[in-house]
Design a protein around this motif. Sequence first.
Motif, PDB file in Angstrom:
ATOM      1  N   ALA A   1       0.828  -1.203   0.000  1.00  0.00           N
ATOM      2  CA  ALA A   1       0.000   0.000   0.000  1.00  0.00           C
ATOM      3  C   ALA A   1       0.865   1.257   0.000  1.00  0.00           C
ATOM      4  O   ALA A   1       0.538   2.250  -0.659  1.00  0.00           O
ATOM      5  N   LEU A   2       1.986   1.222   0.704  1.00  0.00           N
ATOM      6  CA  LEU A   2       2.908   2.356   0.689  1.00  0.00           C
ATOM      7  C   LEU A   2       3.519   2.539  -0.696  1.00  0.00           C
ATOM      8  O   LEU A   2       3.710   3.671  -1.160  1.00  0.00           O
TER       9      LEU A   2
ATOM     10  N   PRO B   1      -8.583   6.538  -0.406  1.00  0.00           N
ATOM     11  CA  PRO B   1      -8.954   6.021   0.922  1.00  0.00           C
ATOM     12  C   PRO B   1      -9.359   4.558   0.910  1.00  0.00           C
ATOM     13  O   PRO B   1      -9.209   3.871   1.921  1.00  0.00           O
ATOM     14  N   ARG B   2      -9.884   4.081  -0.216  1.00  0.00           N
ATOM     15  CA  ARG B   2     -10.245   2.662  -0.299  1.00  0.00           C
ATOM     16  C   ARG B   2      -9.022   1.773  -0.454  1.00  0.00           C
ATOM     17  O   ARG B   2      -8.894   0.728   0.185  1.00  0.00           O
ATOM     18  N   VAL B   3      -8.135   2.182  -1.338  1.00  0.00           N
ATOM     19  CA  VAL B   3      -7.036   1.313  -1.765  1.00  0.00           C
ATOM     20  C   VAL B   3      -5.827   1.407  -0.844  1.00  0.00           C
ATOM     21  O   VAL B   3      -5.168   0.397  -0.567  1.00  0.00           O
ATOM     22  N   LEU B   4      -5.534   2.586  -0.368  1.00  0.00           N
ATOM     23  CA  LEU B   4      -4.320   2.783   0.431  1.00  0.00           C
ATOM     24  C   LEU B   4      -4.610   2.508   1.907  1.00  0.00           C
ATOM     25  O   LEU B   4      -4.602   3.395   2.762  1.00  0.00           O
TER      26      LEU B   4
ATOM     27  N   LEU C   1      -1.796   5.936   6.070  1.00  0.00           N
ATOM     28  CA  LEU C   1      -2.741   5.099   5.337  1.00  0.00           C
ATOM     29  C   LEU C   1      -4.072   5.097   6.067  1.00  0.00           C
ATOM     30  O   LEU C   1      -4.186   5.633   7.165  1.00  0.00           O
ATOM     31  N   THR C   2      -5.091   4.495   5.461  1.00  0.00           N
ATOM     32  CA  THR C   2      -6.379   4.381   6.124  1.00  0.00           C
ATOM     33  C   THR C   2      -6.456   3.074   6.889  1.00  0.00           C
ATOM     34  O   THR C   2      -5.766   2.108   6.586  1.00  0.00           O
TER      35      THR C   2
ATOM     36  N   THR D   1      -3.908  14.780  -5.150  1.00  0.00           N
ATOM     37  CA  THR D   1      -3.793  14.588  -3.709  1.00  0.00           C
ATOM     38  C   THR D   1      -4.990  15.183  -2.996  1.00  0.00           C
ATOM     39  O   THR D   1      -5.374  16.320  -3.246  1.00  0.00           O
ATOM     40  N   GLU D   2      -5.570  14.435  -2.111  1.00  0.00           N
ATOM     41  CA  GLU D   2      -6.728  14.924  -1.353  1.00  0.00           C
ATOM     42  C   GLU D   2      -6.324  16.085  -0.459  1.00  0.00           C
ATOM     43  O   GLU D   2      -5.216  16.128   0.084  1.00  0.00           O
TER      44      GLU D   2
END
Length: 480
Positions: A138-139, A208-211, A242-243, A478-479
């Motif tokens: 994920a990183l 937010p879903r994937v990371l 991460l989330t 980027t959010e």
Amino acid sequence: MTVQETPSTASGSGGRLGCAHTRSHITDSAFSGLGYSTAASRRIFCDMCRYQRWLDVEAALATAQGELGLIPGWAAGLIGERARVELIDLDQVHADIQRTRHSLVGLLNALASACPDGAGEYVHYGATTQDIQDTGQALEMRDVLDELDRLLRPIVDRLADLAEEHAATVAVGRTHAQPALPIGFGLKIASWVDELLRHAERLVAMRPRVLAIQLFGAVGTSASFSPHGRELAARVAARLGLTSPLMAWHSARDRVAEYVMTLAACTATAGRIADEIRTLSRPELGELDLIWQPGTIGSSTMPHKRNPDDCEQIVVMSRLAAGQVVSAMATMGSEHERDSRSWRIEWACVPDVSHYCLRAYETLGSVIDSLVPNPGGITANLHRVHDQVATEALMLALAPHLGKQTAYRRVYEVSQQAQSKGVDLRAALAEQPDLHPLLTTEELDQVFDPAHYIGHSVTLTRDVVTAARGWLRTGGLTEE
């Protein structure tokens, strides 16, 4: 290039040259690698950086466990200090990988050995291998998305400029590779920008879903982290940026599949843009020019060649990226609570789609920077088919007199005859006693003037340009 890096020149010669056979994947090739990856993608997915990411996850885990009293605070501090790849005995790691046939245990043993005063006993406390490696992946995916952000922004910026500049440049619109109707040339470029902006939305939405971290223990119950499983996951996630998901996703691989599919779609768009640039820059069309760099060689035997090699390579990347989607979908067939048959597929398709996507966009940026629309070529092509692209306008002009269906039938007959005979449509129309008197000279002048039939091209183009400018101002992918 050292002897160890030199490819074998004949069967069995590698041993005589002392070749270590360290390069075998296309992204590592000394001959072709630069066309299939980027410096950033190679950095993100190199083994040493991956070791460090796993160590970062172990350090974050130990630190959070120390804060919650799951392991002694002093041990957590030492693990965090020693979780550096330069402090690890990599020879021991590689030997343990060969001995155990396990991808992580060797690193864990080396980290434990590097921690003094018994702190190594608390390394990887309660976690399972997939917790660490999924989180590390994920990183990696986050770093790829950040790099894609960096590459995409100047492409959108430059294309928006070109679209705005040529919003009213009248050009041939083509369907099925044939002349169709007039358009503003900027509308074509705006369609590229509009598609890229939709990808930008997808990339923001999936973060937010994937990371997300993976930290739920061997079968996803968090039993080994009781009574602080939920809080531990939240703290580790916050520390890593991460989330924290609701539950384990050891077997639910939709997150990674979404990542692969989205990057493949992004790369497909780059391929579409590059292929159209390739086509429009052909001498036969000449609507776009690509600035040629002296020293670039198009052919080993034809000195004159200036091939659109970068455009072609982007298309290659789009096709290779699309191929990774099949693998990503295969990962979603996991069994029970964990299943390495799916998980290990990702170790191949996640890096590959990332390499191909970043290479496509880095190359596309160079192509866009060298792109120069050629108004002379655009106008010349339009002039050659100016009567063909007037047929819809002519039909609609006749419709009030004949009815739409009859007008279509008559324009079809006259235009097809004109094309078959190689004569001008307006001249052919003048020979039709039932049609020619219906329109005045002024009306015919407007019908056969392509500039009067580009519709809302300018407005539509400027709407997309405005959207692009707004997106660029808000910070890209980027959010906030």
